[in-house]
Scaffold this active site. Structure first.
Site, mmCIF file in Angstrom:
data_model
loop_
_atom_site.group_PDB
_atom_site.id
_atom_site.type_symbol
_atom_site.label_atom_id
_atom_site.label_comp_id
_atom_site.label_asym_id
_atom_site.label_seq_id
_atom_site.Cartn_x
_atom_site.Cartn_y
_atom_site.Cartn_z
ATOM 1 C CG MET A 1 -46.910 50.012 62.387
ATOM 2 S SD MET A 1 -48.543 50.386 63.105
ATOM 3 C CE MET A 1 -49.489 50.620 61.609
ATOM 4 N N GLY A 2 -43.171 51.437 64.029
ATOM 5 C CA GLY A 2 -42.218 52.018 64.972
ATOM 6 C C GLY A 2 -41.491 53.156 64.292
ATOM 7 N NE ARG A 3 -43.136 59.440 64.709
ATOM 8 C CZ ARG A 3 -44.296 59.569 65.353
ATOM 9 N NH1 ARG A 3 -45.424 59.347 64.720
ATOM 10 N NH2 ARG A 3 -44.323 59.909 66.621
ATOM 11 N NE ARG B 1 -53.608 51.843 63.913
ATOM 12 C CZ ARG B 1 -53.267 52.968 63.320
ATOM 13 N NH1 ARG B 1 -52.085 53.516 63.573
ATOM 14 N NH2 ARG B 1 -54.078 53.552 62.462
ATOM 15 C CG ASN C 1 -44.724 59.804 72.053
ATOM 16 O OD1 ASN C 1 -45.310 58.802 71.667
ATOM 17 N ND2 ASN C 1 -43.528 59.760 72.603
ATOM 18 C CB THR D 1 -48.166 54.767 71.926
ATOM 19 O OG1 THR D 1 -47.453 54.551 70.710
ATOM 20 C CG2 THR D 1 -47.185 54.760 73.084
ATOM 21 C CB ILE D 2 -48.846 49.717 69.266
ATOM 22 C CG1 ILE D 2 -48.547 50.510 67.982
ATOM 23 C CG2 ILE D 2 -50.336 49.487 69.423
ATOM 24 C CD1 ILE D 2 -48.863 49.748 66.710
ATOM 25 C CG ASP D 3 -45.031 53.434 67.832
ATOM 26 O OD1 ASP D 3 -45.220 52.384 67.201
ATOM 27 O OD2 ASP D 3 -45.246 54.563 67.356
ATOM 28 C CD GLU E 1 -43.736 52.561 60.794
ATOM 29 O OE1 GLU E 1 -44.420 52.219 59.808
ATOM 30 O OE2 GLU E 1 -44.174 53.211 61.756
#
Length: 399
Positions: free
Chosen positions: A187-189, A291, A113, A141-143, A242
């Site tokens: 993970m994952g903001r 990642r 992003n 992006t892994i997200d 997270e």
């Protein structure tokens, strides 16, 4: 009259993945086919390499090392989270000097992003200055939170790592007659795409509860759900994004783009379980290996990462600028995809959330989500030890 030769520069940005170097592989292999490209450069540490004139000559790299990119995680050129300032900043004078010094006409930005914000800013800046420089983004992006594209490169491999690692944790947790509450932080903001991936695990080796930012969070309900599972089974495993709205000490830190540091929520939740329920607990943060695992790179992820790098080169040579490469599923019985371009302003600084139809209950995602993710997880190496969806096989005794 032949067109003037121009040099191409590629850089990596944001958090690395297990396949970002595969995109670089695709760029190098495709760029070498085109004599109209004068030089092929890799900028060191993202856009900072463009600012500081810090390049790697990619044509001079040994062919064996180029081939090894396909199984090398991380970001071989180095990465950055630097945010570009306003266009009138002196920094842009350095970028212009670097562009002119090396006769650069093509810039490829490989990232997520925030990196697409860099891609957008550069493309608009060159356009405003009437400079003959094209800019295209390659998704990473892994997200999995990039808009427009069906999925982001790096997500399938990270998901497969999470699925298999979480299975190991569950197998361990259920070994005891009276165990603990285990909280697995993933993970994952802002989104729960990665955390949701554990839903593909079979019922006997999956987390009991799944918490993603897109679903309603209630601390009291969380404690009730955990206690209910623990009373029934003697242990409980929770997969937690997270990005859940849990207050903890790390959440006060921010990066250059203003994003809060999210890791650490499960430490707080583990203390909550211990203090409020009186049950032993353990917090496990999966973190960087999510990642950086080359062993669970999926065939789809690797193949598409290479193809997107190649596609980006072809499109930028055709004169396209201000776009990002995206993926679209073909309507075939077996999975396949095709690349296309979307305006980068539709993607930069935006976040694709899990859609409501992918959510089911605190313990499960929907069938629509499983149908979405499962085709991306195909793995062929050492196939005899994996199930059809890339989950490792393990023994199950009947009782």
């Amino acid at each position: 009259m032949k067109a003037e030769k121009k040099s191409l520069i590629y850089f990596q940005s944001g958090g690395p993945t297990a396949v970002i170097n595969c995109s670089l592989y695709g760029v190098i292999k495709e760029a070498k086919k085109h004599p109209e490209i004068e030089n092929i450069f890799g900028a060191r540490y993202g856009v900072e390499g463009l600012i500081d004139d810090n390049f790697v000559d990619l044509r001079k790299q040994d062919s064996e090392q180029i081939e090894l990119l396909k199984q090398t995680p991380g970001a071989i050129l180095g990465s950055t989270r630097k945010k570009l300032p306003a266009d009138d900043d002196p920094l842009f004078g350095k970028i212009i000097a670097t562009i002119q010094k090396h006769n650069i006409g093509y810039v490829l930005v490989n990232g997520g992003n925030d990196s697409m914000d860099t891609c957008l800013r550069l493309s608009r800046f060159f356009e405003e200055k009437k400079m003959d420089v094209n800019v295209i983004g390659i998704p990473k992006t892994i997200d999995n939170d990039l808009e427009v594209t069906d999925h982001s490169l790096g997500y399938p491999s990270a998901a497969l790592h999470i699925i298999n690692t979480t299975k190991m944790i569950v197998e361990d947790a259920k070994a005891y007659k009276k165990g603990k509450v285990v909280l697995v932080e993933i993970m994952g903001r802002d989104t729960g795409w990665l955390t949701a991936s554990v839903d593909l695990l079979p019922e006997d080796c999956r987390p009991d509860l799944i918490y993603v930012p897109e679903a309603k969070w209630d601390e009291d309900q969380f404690l009730k759900d955990v206690k209910s599972v623990y009373d029934k089974k003697g242990y409980a495993v929770c997969a937690v994004s997270e990005g859940m709205p849990v207050q903890h000490e790390n959440a006060i830190e921010t990066d250059a783009f203003g994003h809060k540091s999210m890791d650490g929520c499960c430490v707080t939740l583990a203390e909550l379980v211990k203090n409020k329920l009186g049950i032993g607990s353990r917090s496990i943060e999966l973190s960087i290996p999510e990642r950086a695992d080359p062993l669970f790179v999926t065939e789809v992820d690797q193949t598409e990462a290479i193809a997107c790098g190649s596609f980006a080169v072809k499109q930028i040579l055709s004169g396209k600028t201000g776009f990002m490469v995206c993926l679209k599923r073909k309507a075939n019985k077996s999975y396949s995809s095709q690349a296309f371009l979307a305006p980068v302003d539709q993607i930069a600084d935006k976040t694709k959330l899990l859609p409501p139809e992918f959510l089911q209950d605190p313990g499960h995602m929907s069938k629509q989500f499983r149908d979405y993710l499962e085709p991306l997880l195909m793995i062929t190496k050492h196939r005899h030890i994996y199930e059809k969806n890339g989950i490792y096989k393990s023994s199950r005794f009947s009782h």
